[in-house]
Structures are given as structure tokens and as C-alpha cells.
Design a protein around this motif. Structure first.
Motif: not given
Length: 305
Positions: A172-197
Motif C-alpha cells: 500500500s506504500d507504492f502510491v504516487w510519490g512512493s519514494n517520499s513515503v520511504a523517506l518520510n519513514k526514514a525521517l521518523i526513524l532518525m527522530q526515534a534514534h535521536k530520542l532513544t539513541d
């Protein structure tokens, strides 16, 4: 080229969603430009006043839905759910003004936290409050917001663990602009890393970056000018019109999308492979600034370490 396009341009309509976007961005701008206050010559105050005025208008007109006029054929970008926009605008105004009323409005409109998209921006409020509001938010409420963020990040780690390609992308992630879905997931994960190390979040984010840069079923690096095989014919008017063979570098192509609304000649129909490097393909090879934005964020987050 843009300077050769002499057609009339129109601003049509006024909506609750766009007004709240305006309020959020100008409230944020007031903070971003604070180090340059002298040079801004009162602009920051003007922006904040405009943001608060926009908020008041949106509260008074909570359901102004934009609908395309009958004689306009461009994309409508229809949206009729505004709790996420209210929450984002309230969060930005709260952080800028420290006015608790805005935080109470955030709590009123707070929506489920999900991967952000052009039409659903609830996560942007979460991000702002987590990284700029810890000192001014009730600790119990802050812990709730943090728990929501980490629950979402853990969900993405689970998708990564279930993926043969080791990337948290599902059908279901392969929508219009699917690469932005992937990269926004990476953003969330980098923020989780910053919050928890916790290094797991960072590792999954890096795998998403690898996916966008070529480790994917198409073998394309989806960033123009980078990698041994990257888009040469993006659906991007300036690159197509500037007389230079290579496209402007550093742009993220939309990516695989099984919708195929453009009628181009695709070789594959599987969601993760439905991509074609052709000007024709506005469904998979288009360029958009909100697809590039999370790439810039994720690269900056990694380089900052």
C-alpha cells in the motif's frame, strides 16, 4: 522554460486546510529567523501576527473545503479532514508563543500519528513538540506524545524485519510519490534514534536510504545525477527544456506506483517494479519538492552524527 511562459496565472479559492498550513509555516518562520532578527526588520513579528490571524480565521471557518471550479482541470488535491492541520498549526503556534491555549487546541485536535503525506500532517505536530517542547509541556503529556512516536517507529522496524529487501515498504506504500513515503519513514526513524539513541532505528533508516539510492527491484538510484543508473528523463519541465542532456541533479523521482494513470508503456505491473524513466511518466517519474524534503532531512541527520 518558466520565463517564457506568459500565460495568466490565477489564485483560486481559500480553504481551511491551506489557511492552517499558512499559520503553521509562518509561526515556524518566526523561530527559524530569530538569529537574524536585526536583519529581518520586523518581519518576524509580521509573520507571527499573520499566523495568529490565519488561525483565528480557520477557527471561525473550520470546514471550508476546496473544490476545483468546473473550468479548471489541474489537480484538486481534495482534503476534507482538518484535525491534523489544526493540530500542526496549534503546535507551531504554541512553541512560538508559549501560549498554553494553543497546546490545549493541539490536544483537542490531536490525531493518530502516521507517516506524513501531503494530505495528512499530524506527525509534523508530534515532531515539533517532541524536539522543541519538552521544557514547556506537562511531563505526562510529553511522555504520551513520545510513546506515540516510538510506537510508529517500532511499527516501521517490524515492516523492515518482514521485508525480503530489508526496507519497510509494504504494497500500500507504492502510491504516487512512493519514494517520499520511504523517506518520510526514514525521517521518523532518525527522530526515534535521536530520542532513544537506539541504533536499530538508525540502521533501518540507512536501509531506506540505500533503497532510494539503488538497492531496489528496479536497480535505479531514484536521485538524479547520483549512482550508476539514475533517471535521465524525469517529468520535470525545466530539465526537459534547458537544452542540457542530463537532468538537474539531486532531485527525487516519484518512484514505483502501480496506478499507471499516465498511460505510458510499463514493463511490469508489480507495485515495487512499476516504474519507467520516461518524460511521459508523471505517475512514477515526476519531481516534487515535498518528495525531496525528507531526503534532505535524512541526509542532514546522518551527516550530523
Amino acid at each position: 522554460m518558466p520565463d517564457e511562459d506568459k500565460r495568466d496565472r490565477y489564485v483560486i479559492g481559500k480553504s481551511t486546510a491551506a489557511t492552517l498550513n499558512f499559520a503553521a509555516v509562518l509561526a515556524m518562520s518566526n523561530r527559524v529567523y530569530q538569529p537574524f532578527d536585526t536583519a529581518m526588520s520586523g518581519k518576524r513579528e509580521q509573520w507571527l501576527a499573520a499566523a495568529e490571524s490565519a488561525w483565528s480565521w480557520a477557527v471561525a471557518h473550520p470546514m471550508e473545503i476546496y473544490q476545483q471550479p468546473a473550468d479548471v482541470s489541474s489537480g484538486e488535491y481534495g482534503d476534507s479532514f482538518f484535525n491534523d492541520e489544526f493540530a500542526q498549526a496549534a503546535a507551531e503556534l504554541f512553541i512560538t508563543t508559549k501560549n498554553i491555549d494553543y497546546f490545549n487546541h493541539y490536544l483537542k485536535y490531536r490525531s493518530d500519528v502516521a507517516v506524513p503525506s501531503w494530505s495528512y500532517v499530524a506527525y509534523l505536530a508530534t515532531s515539533t513538540l517532541l524536539f522543541q517542547g519538552e521544557d514547556i509541556i506537562d511531563p505526562v503529556k510529553y511522555a504520551e506524545i513520545k510513546a506515540d512516536q516510538l510506537t510508529l517507529a517500532d511499527k516501521l522496524v517490524g515492516q523492515y524485519q518482514d521485508s525480503s529487501y530489508k526496507v519497510p515498504m509494504i504494497a500500500s506504500d507504492f502510491v504516487w510519490g512512493s519514494n517520499s513515503v520511504a523517506l518520510n519513514k526514514a525521517l521518523i526513524l532518525m527522530q526515534a534514534h535521536k530520542l532513544t539513541d537506539d541504533q536499530t532505528y538508525r540502521e533501518v533508516a540507512i536501509n531506506i536510504l540505500d533503497y532510494v539510492l539503488g538497492r531496489n527491484p528496479t536497480d535505479y538510484s531514484f536521485v538524479t545525477g547520483f549512482g550508476s543508473k539514475s533517471p535521465m528523463f524525469p517529468h520535470h519541465r525545466i530539465s526537459d527544456s534547458d537544452g542540457i542532456a542530463e537532468p538537474i541533479p539531486g532531485m527525487v523521482a516519484g518512484g514505483p506506483h502501480s496506478g499507471r494513470q499516465d498511460g505510458c508503456n510499463y514493463l511490469y505491473t508489480e507495485p515495487a517494479r512499476t516504474y519507467i524513466d520516461d518524460w511521459c511518466s508523471f505517475a512514477t517519474n515526476e519531481i516534487a519538492i515535498n518528495w525531496n524534503a525528507p531526503l534532505v532531512y535524512v541526509l542532514a541527520a546522518l551527516l550530523a552524527e
